[in-house]
Write a protein that holds these residues in place. Sequence first.
Motif, PDB file in Angstrom:
ATOM      1  N   ILE A 101      -2.689  37.547 108.942  1.00  0.00           N
ATOM      2  CA  ILE A 101      -1.489  36.329 109.113  1.00  0.00           C
ATOM      3  C   ILE A 101      -0.393  36.394 109.908  1.00  0.00           C
ATOM      4  CG2 ILE A 101      -2.133  35.946 106.824  1.00  0.00           C
ATOM      5  CD1 ILE A 101       0.517  36.853 105.862  1.00  0.00           C
ATOM      6  N   THR A 102       0.610  35.581 110.098  1.00  0.00           N
ATOM      7  CA  THR A 102       1.890  35.658 111.145  1.00  0.00           C
ATOM      8  C   THR A 102       2.542  35.225 110.474  1.00  0.00           C
ATOM      9  OG1 THR A 102       0.726  33.731 112.968  1.00  0.00           O
ATOM     10  CG2 THR A 102       2.676  34.030 112.533  1.00  0.00           C
ATOM     11  N   LEU A 103       3.291  36.588 110.752  1.00  0.00           N
ATOM     12  CA  LEU A 103       4.899  36.706 110.550  1.00  0.00           C
ATOM     13  C   LEU A 103       5.977  35.914 110.636  1.00  0.00           C
ATOM     14  CD1 LEU A 103       4.369  40.929 110.407  1.00  0.00           C
ATOM     15  CD2 LEU A 103       4.203  39.677 108.214  1.00  0.00           C
ATOM     16  N   SER A 104       6.866  34.976 109.559  1.00  0.00           N
ATOM     17  CA  SER A 104       8.153  34.522 110.233  1.00  0.00           C
ATOM     18  C   SER A 104       8.804  35.270 111.192  1.00  0.00           C
ATOM     19  CB  SER A 104       8.847  33.682 108.976  1.00  0.00           C
ATOM     20  OG  SER A 104       8.784  35.346 108.133  1.00  0.00           O
ATOM     21  N   ASP A 105       9.741  34.754 112.096  1.00  0.00           N
ATOM     22  CA  ASP A 105      10.525  35.764 112.795  1.00  0.00           C
ATOM     23  C   ASP A 105      12.031  36.398 112.115  1.00  0.00           C
ATOM     24  OD1 ASP A 105       9.922  34.766 115.042  1.00  0.00           O
ATOM     25  OD2 ASP A 105      10.807  32.997 115.135  1.00  0.00           O
ATOM     26  N   LEU A 106      12.284  36.767 112.621  1.00  0.00           N
ATOM     27  CA  LEU A 106      13.239  38.104 111.758  1.00  0.00           C
ATOM     28  C   LEU A 106      14.887  37.669 111.648  1.00  0.00           C
ATOM     29  CD1 LEU A 106      12.986  40.430 110.192  1.00  0.00           C
ATOM     30  CD2 LEU A 106      13.437  42.206 111.933  1.00  0.00           C
ATOM     31  N   GLN A 107      14.928  37.270 110.998  1.00  0.00           N
ATOM     32  CA  GLN A 107      16.761  36.594 110.686  1.00  0.00           C
ATOM     33  C   GLN A 107      17.753  37.702 110.232  1.00  0.00           C
ATOM     34  OE1 GLN A 107      16.850  33.752 112.182  1.00  0.00           O
ATOM     35  NE2 GLN A 107      14.659  33.457 111.703  1.00  0.00           N
ATOM     36  N   PRO A 108      18.945  37.817 110.828  1.00  0.00           N
ATOM     37  CA  PRO A 108      20.051  38.927 110.668  1.00  0.00           C
ATOM     38  C   PRO A 108      19.871  39.518 109.216  1.00  0.00           C
ATOM     39  CG  PRO A 108      20.941  37.188 111.622  1.00  0.00           C
ATOM     40  CD  PRO A 108      19.207  36.603 111.580  1.00  0.00           C
ATOM     41  N   THR A 109      19.726  38.045 108.283  1.00  0.00           N
ATOM     42  CA  THR A 109      19.897  38.995 106.834  1.00  0.00           C
ATOM     43  C   THR A 109      18.767  39.090 106.240  1.00  0.00           C
ATOM     44  OG1 THR A 109      19.956  36.521 105.588  1.00  0.00           O
ATOM     45  CG2 THR A 109      22.182  37.445 106.363  1.00  0.00           C
ATOM     46  N   GLN A 110      17.355  39.273 107.248  1.00  0.00           N
ATOM     47  CA  GLN A 110      16.555  39.699 105.884  1.00  0.00           C
ATOM     48  C   GLN A 110      15.867  41.432 106.855  1.00  0.00           C
ATOM     49  OE1 GLN A 110      13.897  36.363 108.203  1.00  0.00           O
ATOM     50  NE2 GLN A 110      14.228  36.033 106.513  1.00  0.00           N
ATOM     51  N   VAL A 111      15.618  41.883 106.613  1.00  0.00           N
ATOM     52  CA  VAL A 111      14.160  42.595 106.385  1.00  0.00           C
ATOM     53  C   VAL A 111      13.029  43.057 106.449  1.00  0.00           C
ATOM     54  CG1 VAL A 111      16.183  44.389 105.204  1.00  0.00           C
ATOM     55  CG2 VAL A 111      14.166  43.435 104.400  1.00  0.00           C
ATOM     56  N   LEU A 112      11.963  43.330 107.888  1.00  0.00           N
ATOM     57  CA  LEU A 112      10.803  43.754 107.978  1.00  0.00           C
ATOM     58  C   LEU A 112      10.498  44.858 106.813  1.00  0.00           C
ATOM     59  CD1 LEU A 112       8.296  43.212 109.359  1.00  0.00           C
ATOM     60  CD2 LEU A 112       8.884  45.065 111.197  1.00  0.00           C
ATOM     61  N   LEU A 113       9.143  44.547 105.762  1.00  0.00           N
ATOM     62  CA  LEU A 113       8.973  44.736 105.153  1.00  0.00           C
ATOM     63  C   LEU A 113       7.707  45.822 105.804  1.00  0.00           C
ATOM     64  CD1 LEU A 113       9.256  43.903 101.810  1.00  0.00           C
ATOM     65  CD2 LEU A 113      11.365  45.892 102.918  1.00  0.00           C
ATOM     66  N   LYS A 114       7.205  47.103 104.970  1.00  0.00           N
ATOM     67  CA  LYS A 114       5.713  48.056 106.097  1.00  0.00           C
ATOM     68  C   LYS A 114       4.784  48.096 104.369  1.00  0.00           C
ATOM     69  CE  LYS A 114       3.157  51.125 108.738  1.00  0.00           C
ATOM     70  NZ  LYS A 114       2.822  51.658 109.743  1.00  0.00           N
ATOM     71  N   ILE A 115       4.243  47.858 104.466  1.00  0.00           N
ATOM     72  CA  ILE A 115       3.645  47.459 102.218  1.00  0.00           C
ATOM     73  C   ILE A 115       2.920  48.941 101.935  1.00  0.00           C
ATOM     74  CG2 ILE A 115       2.277  46.439 100.636  1.00  0.00           C
ATOM     75  CD1 ILE A 115       4.436  45.238 101.495  1.00  0.00           C
ATOM     76  N   LEU A 116       3.575  49.589 101.953  1.00  0.00           N
ATOM     77  CA  LEU A 116       2.775  50.552 102.139  1.00  0.00           C
ATOM     78  C   LEU A 116       1.277  51.067 100.453  1.00  0.00           C
ATOM     79  CD1 LEU A 116       5.390  53.269 101.391  1.00  0.00           C
ATOM     80  CD2 LEU A 116       4.120  52.734 103.774  1.00  0.00           C
ATOM     81  N   ALA A 117       1.370  50.491  99.609  1.00  0.00           N
ATOM     82  CA  ALA A 117       0.391  49.838  98.732  1.00  0.00           C
ATOM     83  C   ALA A 117       0.242  48.988  97.802  1.00  0.00           C
ATOM     84  CB  ALA A 117       0.285  51.419  98.172  1.00  0.00           C
ATOM     85  N   ALA A 118      -0.919  48.954  97.137  1.00  0.00           N
ATOM     86  CA  ALA A 118      -0.257  47.599  96.031  1.00  0.00           C
ATOM     87  C   ALA A 118      -1.550  47.619  94.918  1.00  0.00           C
ATOM     88  CB  ALA A 118      -0.510  46.017  96.654  1.00  0.00           C
TER      89      ALA A 118
END
Length: 288
Positions: free
Chosen positions: A27-44
């Motif tokens: 899936i495509t990720l949205s562009d990262l904005q200044p107030t956002q963070v990129l999460l790397k999901i480890l487990a679910a």
Amino acid sequence: MAIPTTTTAFYIHANEDPATVLESGAITLSDLQPTQVLLKILAAPVNPSDLFGVLGLIEVGDWVIPFRNGFATWRAHAVVDADNVFVVRKKDDPELALEDASALYINLQTAYRLLKDFATLEKGDWVVQTASNSLVGKYVIQLTDELTEYVRDSVDTKRGVRLALDSVGGMSLTPIMKVLGVKGAVALYSMISGDPAPAIPIGDVIFRELKLLRFWAARWDREADIAVKHAMNDDLVALLREGKIKSPAVEQVVVPSNGSSADKDTVQRVAGGLAGYRGKKDLIVFQQ
């Protein structure tokens, strides 16, 4: 750190049987904005409630859990506003097991709220539940020792059971309501049986003044005060670190995180999360 533009995810194309509509791919990720963070999901974790839906300051390296229920954790990365997650482990904090951190999102929170919100438990009180071998059920058993003065061998039989917890529904309600004491309460929090007609002993409700209550994690999550959420997560993380709560064994389902699809067997295993007790909870783990 390179910012990915796509990531691996599980997704559906229709609200039908998970075994027929669940897919895996990029899936495509949205562009990262200044107030956002990129999460790397480890487990679910793979929870039945996930499949029913089919029918602070953040630093790089921190472990977080979603602020809101229904976040969609079955993906390797996500872009979110920084104030939409809780930090459960700073990057330099002592190790926290993946299964412990992932359980904080739904299962441990549910067990905690069921014991905190529906009865004032005293020394000698009993709690009964259905689906005790579920992850929530196993956490309830452990949390009774930490959140109450629950003592099995000094139960007051005249007082009766104070609280019953039911996640099965249907015919399971009758026997657990029969053991409730006068003015006891039963909290309904799921319907694993799929039976929409609970077997409620009306006479017992009337003459013993039993209370029939409901807990829906998604609604509690939407309505709860942020300070209450922080306090709960702080309590639970502390109990995990002190070894007072131990997560049951899980079966890791390893999935790629580079945007490639999981194989068909893996997709079918995840889709089979409603198939009944399999001994261990499935935990989707994205390759690092």
